[in-house]
Design an enzyme around this catalytic site. Structure first.
Site, PDB file in Angstrom:
ATOM      1  N   GLU A  49     -56.494 -67.535 -60.389  1.00 41.00           N
ATOM      2  CA  GLU A  49     -57.903 -67.923 -60.450  1.00 41.00           C
ATOM      3  C   GLU A  49     -58.807 -66.880 -59.801  1.00 41.00           C
ATOM      4  O   GLU A  49     -59.909 -66.616 -60.269  1.00 41.00           O
ATOM      5  CB  GLU A  49     -58.117 -69.278 -59.749  1.00 41.00           C
ATOM      6  CG  GLU A  49     -57.546 -70.447 -60.531  1.00 41.00           C
ATOM      7  CD  GLU A  49     -57.683 -71.782 -59.800  1.00 41.00           C
ATOM      8  OE1 GLU A  49     -57.141 -72.769 -60.304  1.00 41.00           O
ATOM      9  OE2 GLU A  49     -58.325 -71.825 -58.718  1.00 41.00           O
ATOM     10  N   GLU A  50     -58.329 -66.275 -58.726  1.00 44.79           N
ATOM     11  CA  GLU A  50     -59.193 -65.348 -57.983  1.00 44.79           C
ATOM     12  C   GLU A  50     -59.123 -63.917 -58.499  1.00 44.79           C
ATOM     13  O   GLU A  50     -60.036 -63.126 -58.238  1.00 44.79           O
ATOM     14  CB  GLU A  50     -58.839 -65.371 -56.485  1.00 44.79           C
ATOM     15  CG  GLU A  50     -59.141 -66.720 -55.840  1.00 44.79           C
ATOM     16  CD  GLU A  50     -58.991 -66.707 -54.327  1.00 44.79           C
ATOM     17  OE1 GLU A  50     -59.554 -67.589 -53.685  1.00 44.79           O
ATOM     18  OE2 GLU A  50     -58.311 -65.813 -53.783  1.00 44.79           O
TER      19      GLU A  50
END
Lengths: 166, 166
Positions: A49-50
């Site tokens: 996600e990051e």
């Protein structure tokens, strides 16, 4: 020998660092577990996600316990650091969460002042693992059935010669 | 060499087991952390409350993650296993919590079927530590100041030659 090896399959924890926007410090990606989520699954999901990088869980490296942590709603916080292997290398990060996101040489990360004490220690631990083998730093995971409920739990500890990983 | 060494200062995790009343299985003493309590302090307190034995925290050995744990109010449960050193040896246990409480030989605990898979694994890990040195199985603790809050946190990981314990 070189401290900057080429991309092997076990380099993500080693060379991967994020800079968060609020402070100019390199930090490893990470975040909060969803309910019922395994430690390794949280690490893999948060890294994706990051940063957009896909990875696999390898081992548990370290635990931090902190009380009255601001991000933990006044409760005690358990921050667990995992070692992951990359499956992809292209970075695609959210500019709201950090300024830069790079594959940073581990030896540089272990030396720089522009990071946190934890990141420095984990970088040194990973350098040690690269030189001596990751089994010198890893807590490996084993999934075992709970005796009475029949459900499974995950147990992490140092690997022993006489108990091969199932 | 003998697998039943005399009482050294580092033998509590090694030789100490409780039998809980509900099932006829040897288990290590333990319990829930109070708010704001360090992992090692919980272990020392629970061992004293359950057995009357005073001890000191030495290291972290293992972590279990279990979801929907009955004792954790439906939440995920993190069970952390510590190695302690005894300061006293006399046992004084609560008969409501267990049937028997004894200093059990570690080699016996590692072999018996009358225990849980976790206890067996930890016993083997401790036997390994007795033979090869506990630094082969320990995650040691370091207390560090948080960068921005000025508060301290506890960090546990494998000890490295180049980062002596402060």
């Amino acid at each position: 020998e070189s401290r900057l090896p080429g991309f092997a399959t076990h380099q993500i924890g080693v060379r991967f660092a994020l800079v968060f926007q609020t402070k100019n410090a390199w930090k490893f990606p990470g975040g909060l577990s969803d309910p019922g989520e395994n430690i390794g699954a949280t690490a893999v999901r948060e890294v994706y996600e990051e940063t957009g990088v896909r990875s696999e869980f390898r081992s548990l490296l370290s635990i931090r316990q902190q009380h009255n942590h601001p991000g933990a709603f006044g409760m005690s916080d358990m921050y667990i650091i995992c070692r992951l292997s990359p499956l992809t290398y292209d970075i695609n990060f959210c500019t709201q969460e950090c300024l830069r996101c790079e594959w940073l040489p581990l030896a540089e990360l272990a030396q720089t002042n522009a990071t946190t004490p934890i990141t420095t220690r984990i970088s040194r631990l990973l350098l040690h693992g690269l030189e001596r083998g990751f089994d010198s730093i890893d807590l490996t995971m084993e999934e075992l059935p709970a005796v009475y409920s029949g459900m499974f739990y995950q147990l992490y500890h140092r690997q022993l010669p006489q108990t091969p990983k199932s």
